[in-house]
Design a protein around this motif. Structure first.
Motif, PDB file in Angstrom:
ATOM      1  N   THR A  36     -24.054  13.463  24.777  1.00 43.20           N
ATOM      2  CA  THR A  36     -23.777  14.382  23.848  1.00 43.20           C
ATOM      3  C   THR A  36     -22.954  15.525  24.018  1.00 43.20           C
ATOM      4  O   THR A  36     -22.371  16.288  23.097  1.00 43.20           O
ATOM      5  CB  THR A  36     -25.303  15.086  23.561  1.00 43.20           C
ATOM      6  N   ARG A  73     -26.962  19.118  17.499  1.00 41.45           N
ATOM      7  CA  ARG A  73     -26.740  19.304  16.095  1.00 41.45           C
ATOM      8  C   ARG A  73     -27.706  18.114  15.367  1.00 41.45           C
ATOM      9  O   ARG A  73     -28.150  18.263  14.339  1.00 41.45           O
ATOM     10  CB  ARG A  73     -25.522  19.064  15.574  1.00 41.45           C
ATOM     11  N   THR A  74     -27.763  17.177  16.045  1.00 42.82           N
ATOM     12  CA  THR A  74     -28.580  15.609  15.528  1.00 42.82           C
ATOM     13  C   THR A  74     -29.466  15.280  16.787  1.00 42.82           C
ATOM     14  O   THR A  74     -29.125  15.543  17.678  1.00 42.82           O
ATOM     15  CB  THR A  74     -27.746  14.690  15.195  1.00 42.82           C
ATOM     16  N   ALA A 105     -32.202  19.210  17.559  1.00 43.91           N
ATOM     17  CA  ALA A 105     -31.545  20.729  17.627  1.00 43.91           C
ATOM     18  C   ALA A 105     -32.813  21.654  17.468  1.00 43.91           C
ATOM     19  O   ALA A 105     -33.848  21.165  17.150  1.00 43.91           O
ATOM     20  CB  ALA A 105     -30.944  20.561  15.922  1.00 43.91           C
ATOM     21  N   GLU A 107     -33.562  24.060  15.285  1.00 44.75           N
ATOM     22  CA  GLU A 107     -34.194  24.220  14.202  1.00 44.75           C
ATOM     23  C   GLU A 107     -35.282  23.581  13.944  1.00 44.75           C
ATOM     24  O   GLU A 107     -36.009  23.636  13.136  1.00 44.75           O
ATOM     25  CB  GLU A 107     -33.075  24.141  13.152  1.00 44.75           C
TER      26      GLU A 107
END
Length: 150
Positions: A36, A73-74, A105, A107
């Motif tokens: 990553t 991010r993913t 992520a 979020e």
């Protein structure tokens, strides 16, 4: 959900010699960091934080370590099959030899939950588990993991 959107063939690793849960978490973090671009420390910290909440050993020799990781991010996933089972403090107290890592992520997302649910369904399938444990190649293990939507 077809798991091919969640895991790449190069993220399936077989016949790992791991001695403890701590060593396994470190190995998972190192692999995820290399794939990553995030730091091993950030991933390791996230995984340890999640394990402190309760073991991600779901039973029947399977663990699903998962955590949100700052900077990701993913979703990122990996599958590791161990040469010999290790103590993972699983809910059924059985040692673990199949490990599915899932990072998300911070979020959070519905995708992350869908992946966890899909993998859990796969791991309850005795046929899938038999093939994963007996796989002679990463390609064979990857194929059984993604061959049909769950």
């Amino acid at each position: 959900m077809n798991l091919s959107s969640a895991i790449a063939p190069e993220d399936v690793i077989l016949d790992l010699s791991i001695s403890t849960k701590a060593v396994l978490i470190k190995k998972l973090a190192a692999h995820a960091a290399a794939r990553t671009g995030l730091t091993e420390e950030a991933i390791h910290t996230a995984l340890l934080g999640r394990e402190r909440l309760g073991s991600t050993g779901i039973g029947h020799g399977v663990a699903m370590p998962h955590a949100p990781v700052p900077g990701l991010r993913t979703s990122f996933a990996a599958l590791m099959v161990l040469k010999k089972p290790i103590d993972f403090e699983a809910v059924d107290d059985l040692p673990v030899d199949v490990v599915f890592l899932l990072l998300s992520a911070p979020e959070g997302s519905n995708e992350y939950l869908k992946i966890l649910a899909a993998v859990a369904r796969k791991m309850r399938d005795e046929r899938v588990m038999k093939v994963l444990r007996g796989a002679k190649s990463e390609h064979a293990a990857y194929s059984i993991l993604v061959e049909q939507p769950v």
